[in-house]
Design an enzyme around this catalytic site. Structure first.
Site, PDB file in Angstrom:
ATOM      1  CG  ASN A 200      -8.394   2.259   0.948  1.00 27.16           C
ATOM      2  OD1 ASN A 200      -7.188   2.509   0.940  1.00 27.16           O
ATOM      3  ND2 ASN A 200      -8.868   1.039   1.192  1.00 27.16           N
TER       4      ASN A 200
ATOM      5  CG  ASP B  82      -7.334  -0.583  -1.732  1.00 24.71           C
ATOM      6  OD1 ASP B  82      -6.731   0.294  -1.099  1.00 24.71           O
ATOM      7  OD2 ASP B  82      -7.360  -1.772  -1.369  1.00 24.71           O
TER       8      ASP B  82
ATOM      9  CD  GLU C 240      -3.262   0.165   0.367  1.00 27.65           C
ATOM     10  OE1 GLU C 240      -2.876   1.226  -0.196  1.00 27.65           O
ATOM     11  OE2 GLU C 240      -4.428  -0.231   0.335  1.00 27.65           O
TER      12      GLU C 240
ATOM     13  CD  GLU D   4     -11.097  -5.624   5.947  1.00 24.75           C
ATOM     14  OE1 GLU D   4     -11.884  -6.194   5.165  1.00 24.75           O
ATOM     15  OE2 GLU D   4      -9.873  -5.514   5.725  1.00 24.75           O
TER      16      GLU D   4
ATOM     17  NE  ARG E 278      -5.110  -2.189   9.382  1.00 28.43           N
ATOM     18  CZ  ARG E 278      -5.056  -1.747   8.121  1.00 28.43           C
ATOM     19  NH1 ARG E 278      -4.656  -0.515   7.862  1.00 28.43           N
ATOM     20  NH2 ARG E 278      -5.435  -2.519   7.119  1.00 28.43           N
TER      21      ARG E 278
ATOM     22  CG  ASN F 148      -6.269   1.587   5.129  1.00 29.52           C
ATOM     23  OD1 ASN F 148      -5.358   0.758   5.166  1.00 29.52           O
ATOM     24  ND2 ASN F 148      -7.167   1.595   4.163  1.00 29.52           N
TER      25      ASN F 148
END
Length: 296
Positions: free
Chosen positions: A152, A201, A23, A125, A104, A106
């Site tokens: 995201n 994403d 990522e 999730e 958390r 991202n």
């Protein structure tokens, strides 16, 4: 309408990586280097001059950005922190959600005014506990939106007047108006990804305002124009496409992170390059990455 991909160009592996959850690619123009993270592998990686360096941490590192006062600002599992390289030392700075241990950080981006936009998510999730934050150099940290399971891809238009933010599991990209003070308003659904094309994403914008959207489980990157109309699709040889950014000397190479997360043995056998770092040559140009705390 002319294609945005260079003639005969196809995605190529530039580093095998085998990331669990690659990522957050960052092109560092000064170093001519590509930084990215493996969130679930607790690693930061850097590709420069054909060589790859790696740093490992005790927890998730989810994004990395240059800091105006030297080194980097990063998002970790619960904290925003300063990172010094090559030592790999961390100094935690802000912890916006101490009451949400299951959350958390991202994805994140730094805009042209040096502001960090970062999202949190429910690591399991399952709960809509994720939020979008605006963070400034003086420590001002303000929640701007909430109600996400997985946040995201925050990115901004080239002029900085629109912010795009993804509700991944709803397969929906929102657009917000951004005023001269960095305040958001007028949230509207902008792009919805069809159910059979995975989930949106990470993403990036080019200098013409096109939005390049990675699709987790969708085997593709889709390019939308500034009105939200599909302009082009880039087929990928792996399913889980996680994020992308422009880099290279002229910012025309699209670097793409991918993930092995969620793939069983059969899927991994069929996708040996899952988790790799890819690149493809384009006929578009990206934007220089923002530096936290500095005007661009």
């Amino acid at each position: 309408m002319p294609t945005l991909i260079a003639p005969q160009a196809t995605p190529r592996v530039v580093h095998p990586a085998h990331n669990i959850l690659g990522e957050g690619p960052l092109w560092d123009d000064t170093e001519q280097a590509l930084y990215w993270v493996d969130i679930k592998g607790h690693q930061l990686q850097c590709l420069a001059g054909g060589n790859v360096r790696q740093w490992s941490f005790d927890e998730e590192i989810t994004s990395v950005h240059r800091h105006a006062e030297g080194g980097f600002i990063v998002t970790l599992r619960h904290a925003i922190a300063r990172l010094q390289l090559p030592e790999g030392t961390l100094e935690k700075w802000l912890t916006p959600e101490p009451e949400l241990p299951g959350n958390r950080f991202n994805d994140a981006v730094v805009d042209t005014s040096g502001t960090l936009w970062c999202g949190t998510m429910d690591d399991a999730e399952g709960h809509t506990s994720g939020s979008l934050y605006r963070v400034r150099l003086d420590g001002d940290c303000q929640r701007q939106d909430s109600g996400y399971i997985v946040t995201n891809g925050p990115v901004l238009s080239p002029q900085g007047d629109w912010l795009y933010h993804t509700d991944t599991l709803e397969r929906l990209i929102y657009r917000f108006a951004v005023d001269e003070h960095g305040n958001l308003s007028d949230r509207e659904p902008f792009i919805r990804i069809p159910q059979d094309q995975g989930c949106p994403d990470g993403m990036t914008t080019d200098r013409d305002g096109n939005l390049w959207v990675c699709q987790f489980g969708g085997w593709r990157i889709s390019v939308f124009d500034g009105q939200g109309q599909l302009r082009e699709e880039i087929p990928m040889p792996v399913a889980n496409i996680t994020s992308c950014t422009f880099g290279g000397p002229d910012l025309s190479t699209l670097y793409i992170t991918t993930a092995r997360k969620g793939l069983d043995d059969a899927a991994l056998a069929a996708q040996p390059d899952a988790g790799a770092l890819f690149a493809i040559d384009t006929q578009a140009q990206g934007l220089l990455a923002g530096t936290f705390g500095a005007l661009r």
